[in-house]
Design an enzyme around this catalytic site. Structure first.
Site, short mmCIF file in Angstrom:
data_model
loop_
_atom_site.label_atom_id
_atom_site.label_comp_id
_atom_site.label_asym_id
_atom_site.label_seq_id
_atom_site.Cartn_x
_atom_site.Cartn_y
_atom_site.Cartn_z
N LYS A 59 47.84 41.71 33.00
CA LYS A 59 46.96 42.37 32.45
C LYS A 59 47.60 43.41 31.65
O LYS A 59 47.23 43.86 30.42
CB LYS A 59 46.21 43.21 33.67
CG LYS A 59 45.19 42.45 34.42
CD LYS A 59 44.60 43.23 35.58
CE LYS A 59 43.93 42.22 36.55
NZ LYS A 59 43.22 42.82 37.70
N GLN A 103 44.41 47.95 41.50
CA GLN A 103 44.37 46.62 41.92
C GLN A 103 44.10 46.30 43.28
O GLN A 103 44.84 47.00 44.18
CB GLN A 103 45.80 45.91 41.68
CG GLN A 103 46.02 44.35 41.91
CD GLN A 103 45.21 43.49 40.79
OE1 GLN A 103 44.73 44.03 39.71
NE2 GLN A 103 44.73 42.40 41.20
N ASP A 128 36.71 47.84 35.91
CA ASP A 128 36.42 46.87 36.83
C ASP A 128 35.24 46.67 37.14
O ASP A 128 34.81 45.70 37.59
CB ASP A 128 37.26 47.02 38.28
CG ASP A 128 38.62 46.55 38.19
OD1 ASP A 128 38.68 45.23 37.62
OD2 ASP A 128 39.64 46.69 38.79
#
Ligand code: GUN
Length: 290
Positions: A59, A103, A128
């Site tokens: 990422k 994460q 997200d």
């Protein structure tokens, strides 16, 4: 050895994600040239899970490619909920940060409350799409950041140009990250959607009915190739190692290729799209709110 012909066309997530990142790079350059700030993504990684480290590294590399600033925070597994929430509060207040990603999963052996962590992120910086306000918006069909893997699955499905309305989708897996949101996105396209999971009585029979299969359970090759209906689209979200150590999806790829009209490979299918959609959500947040 016998060889059999396969009919499926590959849905190339690697190629499409490169195109998405190239387009974002141009968008970011134009934004900066117009005198606006550089978009920024903060990544927060708690603990030592090797797969999570690889995902976050990829990422961050994508940020660099696109010209998005990357602010990375690594915390020891035992850091604890309060310190993690303090970091999120700081990132919420940081004007350089337009997207925040924690994460998942958080380390199981410590008592993190994942829902509280996700709710602490400013919904406007929710790269997200996991904040409860944004999940509610998805449920109600209002605009909001959409979770990255489901969004990537839909972009790949759009490559087929099929009229999805009235078709039957079977989603295997009911996670908050993939299964549930992808089911909502398929429903928003007027598909008839079945969600299957570990308690489903007869998975084979359900999958055999599917015009579109989304497999997101994390069990290597659980979905057998001969379950795939001729002409179906197969979107494989799984990334697993089989007994020989080879990367495989949740679908038995070669068998499925005999029946499917379109299929995503593993690797090079859904995986790269997740990163493309994350960067897209980050740049969109910058464009909307800064
Ligand atoms: N873990 C697995 N997939 C994801 C994702 O898309 N976002 C975050 N934050 N964690 C994940």
């Amino acid at each position: 050895m016998t060889t059999s012909s396969s009919s499926a066309q590959l849905l190339d997530g690697k190629a499409l994600s490169i195109q998405v990142l190239d387009e974002l790079k141009a968008t970011v350059s134009a934004r900066i040239e117009s005198g606006k700030s550089q978009p920024g993504l903060a990544t927060v990684l708690v603990g030592e899970d090797p797969a999570s480290h690889i995902y976050v590294r990829n990422k961050r590399r994508a940020c660099e490619k696109v010209g998005v600033a990357s602010f990375h925070h690594e915390l020891a597994a035992e850091t604890g909920q309060e310190q993690l929430l303090d970091l999120i509060t700081k990132l919420n207040a940081d004007d350089r940060v337009h997207g925040i990603l924690v994460q998942l999963p958080l380390p199981k052996e410590f008592d993190y409350d994942e829902n509280e962590v996700l709710a602490a992120i400013d919904a406007k910086k929710d790269a997200d799409g996991f904040h409860p306000l944004n999940q509610g918006a998805l449920l109600q069909g209002r605009p909001a950041p959409v979770p990255c893997t489901p969004k990537g699955v839909m972009r790949l499905l759009d490559l087929t140009n099929l009229d999805l309305s009235g078709m039957h989708a079977v989603v295997v897996g009911r996670s908050n990250i993939v299964g549930k949101p992808v089911a909502l996105l398929l429903l928003a396209r007027n598909m008839t959607v079945t969600i299957c999971h570990s308690r489903t009585k007869d998975l084979a029979t359900e999958v055999r009915r599917a015009d579109v299969v989304v497999a997101a359970v994390g069990v290597a090759e659980l979905v057998q190739g001969d379950w795939i209906k001729p002409g179906a689209v197969v979107l494989d979200v799984g990334i697993n190692r089989n007994q020989e150590g080879k990367l495989v999806g949740d679908v038995e790829f070669f068998g499925a290729c005999q029946n499917a009209a379109w299929i995503t490979p593993v690797p090079g299918g859904v995986g790269p799209m997740t990163i493309g959609m994350l960067l897209q959500n980050t740049v969109e947040a910058a464009n909307l709110y800064d």
